[in-house]
Design a protein around this motif. Structure first.
Motif, PDB file in Angstrom:
ATOM      1  N   ILE A  21      13.176   2.334   4.435  1.00 33.20           N
ATOM      2  CA  ILE A  21      12.945   3.783   4.328  1.00 33.20           C
ATOM      3  C   ILE A  21      12.263   4.283   5.602  1.00 33.20           C
ATOM      4  O   ILE A  21      12.600   5.327   6.152  1.00 33.20           O
ATOM      5  N   ARG A  22      11.283   3.485   6.101  1.00 30.36           N
ATOM      6  CA  ARG A  22      10.538   3.903   7.296  1.00 30.36           C
ATOM      7  C   ARG A  22      11.496   4.046   8.499  1.00 30.36           C
ATOM      8  O   ARG A  22      11.460   5.029   9.230  1.00 30.36           O
ATOM      9  N   ASP A  23      12.419   3.069   8.625  1.00 28.60           N
ATOM     10  CA  ASP A  23      13.358   3.129   9.745  1.00 28.60           C
ATOM     11  C   ASP A  23      14.292   4.329   9.620  1.00 28.60           C
ATOM     12  O   ASP A  23      14.610   4.990  10.604  1.00 28.60           O
ATOM     13  N   ILE A  30      12.861   6.817  18.078  1.00 27.00           N
ATOM     14  CA  ILE A  30      13.883   5.748  18.027  1.00 27.00           C
ATOM     15  C   ILE A  30      13.244   4.403  18.361  1.00 27.00           C
ATOM     16  O   ILE A  30      13.569   3.381  17.761  1.00 27.00           O
ATOM     17  N   GLU A  31      12.297   4.424  19.294  1.00 25.26           N
ATOM     18  CA  GLU A  31      11.647   3.161  19.680  1.00 25.26           C
ATOM     19  C   GLU A  31      10.824   2.548  18.542  1.00 25.26           C
ATOM     20  O   GLU A  31      10.536   1.361  18.555  1.00 25.26           O
ATOM     21  N   GLU A  32      10.452   3.382  17.556  1.00 23.43           N
ATOM     22  CA  GLU A  32       9.688   2.861  16.412  1.00 23.43           C
ATOM     23  C   GLU A  32      10.581   2.082  15.437  1.00 23.43           C
ATOM     24  O   GLU A  32      10.092   1.361  14.585  1.00 23.43           O
ATOM     25  N   ILE A  33      11.889   2.291  15.540  1.00 17.67           N
ATOM     26  CA  ILE A  33      12.805   1.617  14.605  1.00 17.67           C
ATOM     27  C   ILE A  33      12.859   0.132  14.949  1.00 17.67           C
ATOM     28  O   ILE A  33      12.998  -0.240  16.116  1.00 17.67           O
ATOM     29  N   GLN A  34      12.726  -0.699  13.899  1.00 22.96           N
ATOM     30  CA  GLN A  34      12.691  -2.151  14.099  1.00 22.96           C
ATOM     31  C   GLN A  34      14.036  -2.659  14.627  1.00 22.96           C
ATOM     32  O   GLN A  34      15.065  -2.026  14.413  1.00 22.96           O
ATOM     33  N   GLU A  35      13.978  -3.820  15.268  1.00 25.28           N
ATOM     34  CA  GLU A  35      15.234  -4.373  15.796  1.00 25.28           C
ATOM     35  C   GLU A  35      16.079  -5.006  14.702  1.00 25.28           C
ATOM     36  O   GLU A  35      17.297  -4.964  14.725  1.00 25.28           O
ATOM     37  N   ASN A  36      15.372  -5.585  13.719  1.00 21.77           N
ATOM     38  CA  ASN A  36      16.084  -6.298  12.669  1.00 21.77           C
ATOM     39  C   ASN A  36      16.437  -5.335  11.525  1.00 21.77           C
ATOM     40  O   ASN A  36      15.789  -5.309  10.496  1.00 21.77           O
ATOM     41  N   ILE A  37      17.461  -4.533  11.750  1.00 18.50           N
ATOM     42  CA  ILE A  37      17.836  -3.531  10.739  1.00 18.50           C
ATOM     43  C   ILE A  37      19.317  -3.688  10.393  1.00 18.50           C
ATOM     44  O   ILE A  37      20.061  -4.315  11.153  1.00 18.50           O
ATOM     45  N   PRO A  38      19.739  -3.134   9.239  1.00 23.62           N
ATOM     46  CA  PRO A  38      21.153  -3.270   8.864  1.00 23.62           C
ATOM     47  C   PRO A  38      22.073  -2.725   9.957  1.00 23.62           C
ATOM     48  O   PRO A  38      21.704  -1.791  10.691  1.00 23.62           O
TER      49      PRO A  38
END
Lengths: 180, 630
Positions: free
Chosen positions: B113-115, B138-146
């Motif tokens: 949800i956070r991403d 955008i930089e806050e979005i984790q690398e390991n995402i769907p």
């Protein structure tokens, strides 16, 4: 420079820009538009807050918890039945007749749950009857009723009518459930 | 006229498709979000979704706010916020959307949800032109995402970079984007543009060429393909590569929305190679078309120019005269159109089309007054900014309708309240709680007497008191017999006296035995009846207390609701005034935009007219000198 090359240069300067990025004539009222947009956003916020308060007030005044009954309707895939209309009776009295538009049917099939009726009912045992109409399996006109007896207590009662596809029988199924 | 209009509606639709195509990144992200499977666990959440899917975003937002505030969506707490933020965004409420997403993030939402919230926030900031902030989000979005979220994130990032003019980085990002779905052509197009803008023309050509050759099943992709071919054609024209430019123009559909531009370019590709005879064919075709865009206007000057170069002076002169007539007629029409806008006639049809349902309020070129030809303004009207202004106006009109409805509701609420107050005042004397209190006190005394009697019977074992009606009757009859026997003992025959006394004693004994052996159930029955009486008395006491409270609170409640209704009515009035003022401002802004569009077009056509007149004069001079043209 010849007349031809002048024409070419002028043509390319105008046309290339216009053709790559559209033929807009470039009116700009950005600042004015931004100020107005801020104003519109603020108004939307205030009107929404007001509507929220009035929504609650309406419930308090017209449908107090002790007597309120709300009936919701939902559907799933809809391969065997397409909802055209529904009639709702509470203790043998017709309280709602609803005809669906294409957009509303799609809204239901996408997971929306319609608040079909909200009203006041006295405490005790009550009977809800729903009659669904629409094209059923093989496109033939289909009419099905379902009834549900429930106990109205001192709290609000939420009831859901759910139309599902019963794959084994290739028929729609009409289920009634109470929400806690 | 009708046919002419329908061409413009078609053009508008296709232009809108192209606007969408250039925003492919946004469309993709929204698509992923919308496709997220929703399992409704609370009916009130589903109720809001139903309104949203039915086209009533305004009502959907209010229902979500109410459901959240009243704790009716315990199973969708995170969903509510992310939906609320997204709905605010789609309703043009960027500030509210941002506040919701920030709160969601601060409250420590789940990683997914956070991403998604960060991505939505990036979109908000991008739309507001806050590109630095969008990149930070955008930089806050984790690398390991769907994978789907990763795709949407990369496209969003590419959009931001392109908006910042960082085409090199945007191109690098788009180059890595997987092309395995229906959006790959849009990615290729954006990539082609980004590469061109970063001076990598050869690579850019490859991608645009691929788009220009791609098979297309629907109108959107066909339009995108035409757009790519047009772009390449003009780039090659500018690079003096005329044969290749022609090839690209020839790929464009003859009847598509870009065909005018293609025909103009095709003519110039030949003209630049001094082949004016060949150039004439596309230009003549173009000059017969509806004056929908600059390409058609320019063909009216290009045709006589080609004739002139071919030394067909008579035909050139006629074509210039046709152009002069056409430009003059359009200038007259534009003057009328400008006057119409200045007189505030732009919105008449829109105001007639007002509906109470949000999704039914529409406005398009077909709603223009007949004096304002759609071809004059379709570029503006189909533009993103103007469409946003139309949305704002639609929303404002909806707000105004909603406020009018609420004003009516206030009258209804006040009526209901008055009616209840009246009924209450009528019934109050009948329900006088003091009388009830007195009756209750008497009933309680009576109950205490019964309890005392019960205790006495239990203590003394008073069988007579435990007898039922039948037994009481039998006891009374036996007592009478006993009395007769006592009074007439000496008068009676002794034998009869003894027999009667024996019978009396037998029946009395049987009766005493029957009662005596059932004392426990009889006492239990009395105790049960007393307990039931206690319960009834307790309930009556509660009712009495409710009545007391109601009597105290009802006037306060009537007064409270009355004050609330009066307060809301005032608020509605004030908001309605502000909304109506803002509607006027919004209309004025859009009128200014239309007016400016018409005036710029007026200047442009006036310039074409001058050029045509000058060229005609030049030809006539030439004729006068050579004796050939007149």
């Amino acid at each position: 420079m010849t007349r031809g090359s002048k024409v070419k240069k002028l043509f390319i300067a105008i046309s290339f820009f216009a053709l790559m990025f559209g033929f807009g004539y470039g009116y700009s009222a950005d600042d004015q538009a931004k100020t107005l947009d801020d104003k519109v956003q603020q108004l939307k916020k205030e009107v929404m807050q007001l509507n929220r308060d009035l929504f609650v007030l309406e419930e308090e005044l017209l449908f107090p918890t002790s007597t309120q009954v709300a009936v919701f309707l939902s559907t799933d895939v809809g391969n065997f039945f397409r909802l055209d209309s529904v009639e709702l009776k509470m203790d043998d009295k017709v309280v709602q007749n609803y005809l669906y538009t294409q957009q509303e049917v799609e809204a239901l099939s996408r997971g929306g749950v319609q608040k079909l009726w909200v009203g006041n009912v006295k405490k005790g045992q009550r009977e809800l009857v729903a009659i669904f109409r629409g094209p059923g399996p093989n496109g033939r006109e289909y009419k099905r009723g379902t009834s549900f007896v429930f106990e109205k207590g001192s709290g609000t009662k939420y009831i859901e009518l759910k139309i599902t596809d019963k794959s084994q029988k290739l028929q729609p199924e009409f289920v009634v459930r109470e929400w806690e | 006229m009708k046919g002419q209009r329908s061409i413009f509606f078609y053009l508008l639709r296709v232009t809108a498709i192209c606007v969408l195509a250039s925003c492919a990144g946004q469309a993709l992200a929204k698509d992923y979000f919308d496709k997220k499977e929703i399992v409704v666990k609370d009916p009130f959440f589903g109720d809001a979704l139903y309104d949203y899917y039915s086209g009533n975003t305004f009502d959907a937002i209010i229902k979500l706010i109410v459901a959240k505030d009243l704790g009716r969506v315990p199973n969708h707490q995170e969903d509510v916020d992310i939906w609320l933020g997204s709905l605010y965004l789609s309703y043009g409420m960027h500030y509210q959307a941002e506040a919701v997403f920030k709160r969601l993030i601060e409250e420590g939402a789940s990683p997914e949800i956070r991403d998604r919230a960060w991505l939505q926030l990036a979109k908000v900031r991008y739309q507001k032109g806050l590109y630095e902030d969008a990149i930070r989000a955008i930089e806050e979005i984790q690398e390991n995402i769907p994978e789907e979220l990763m795709g949407a994130t990369q496209l969003q990032m590419a959009n931001v970079l392109m908006a910042r003019g960082e085409y090199q980085q945007a191109a690098d990002m788009l180059l890595k984007f997987p092309r395995n779905d229906q959006f790959s052509q849009y990615v290729n197009y954006n990539l082609g543009v980004a590469l061109f803008r970063s001076d990598r023309q050869i690579e850019g050509t490859e991608y645009l060429d691929a788009v220009g050759l791609a098979s297309a099943d629907d109108e959107e992709l066909k339009a995108l393909r035409d757009k790519a071919n047009i772009a390449l054609g003009y780039v090659l024209l500018a690079n003096d590569d005329f044969p290749r430019a022609k090839a690209y123009f020839q790929r464009v559909r003859v009847s598509g929305p870009f065909s005018n531009k293609a025909l103009l370019g095709l003519g110039w590709a030949d003209a630049f190679q001094q082949d004016y005879r060949r150039a004439l064919a596309p230009w003549l075709e173009l000059s017969t078309r509806t004056l929908s865009d600059a390409a058609v206007y320019e063909s009216l000057l290009a045709v006589p120019y080609a004739y002139e170069r071919l030394q067909a002076y008579q035909q050139s002169l006629q074509a210039y005269e046709t152009a002069i007539t056409t430009f003059s007629n359009d200038l007259s029409r534009l003057n009328v159109a400008i006057e119409m806008v200045q007189n505030g006639k732009l919105w008449e049809q829109l105001l007639n089309n007002i509906s109470t349902q949000e999704s039914k309020i529409t406005w398009g070129l077909e709603d223009l007054p007949p004096e304002i030809e759609p071809r004059f303004v379709y570029t503006l009207v189909s533009g993103h900014s103007f469409q946003q202004s139309i949305d704002s106006l639609r929303h404002l009109i909806y707000l105004n309708n909603s406020l009018s409805k609420q004003a009516d509701n206030m009258e209804t609420f006040q009526y209901i309240l008055d009616l209840r107050k009246e009924t209450y005042e009528e019934r109050l004397p009948q329900l006088a709680p003091e009388q009830g209190d007195h009756r209750m006190a008497l009933l309680k005394d009576e109950r205490n007497l019964y309890m005392e009697e019960y205790k006495r019977i239990e203590r003394e074992g008073d069988l007579k008191a435990l007898a039922n009606d039948k037994e009481q009757n039998q006891i009374e009859r036996l007592e009478k017999i006993q009395d007769i026997l006592r009074r007439h003992r000496h008068d009676m025959d002794p034998k009869l006296y003894r027999e009667t006394l024996a019978k009396y004693r037998l029946y009395s004994g049987i009766l005493e035995w029957e009662i005596g052996t059932t004392i426990a159930p009889r006492l239990w029955k009395i105790k049960k009846a007393l307990r039931e009486l206690d319960n009834e008395l307790e309930q009556a006491t509660r009712q009495q207390q409710i009545l007391h409270r109601a009597r105290l609170s009802a006037p306060r409640s009537f007064e409270g609701y009355g004050q609330k209704i009066a307060g809301y009515s005032k608020k509605i009035d004030s908001l309605q005034r502000r909304v109506q003022e803002t509607i006027e401002e919004q209309k004025q802004l859009m009128e200014q935009q239309v007016l400016s569009e018409l005036q710029i077009l007026q200047q442009r056509i006036a310039s074409y007219l001058d050029q045509a007149k000058f060229a005609k004069a030049h030809l006539l001079d030439l004729g006068a000198n050579q004796g050939g043209v007149n």
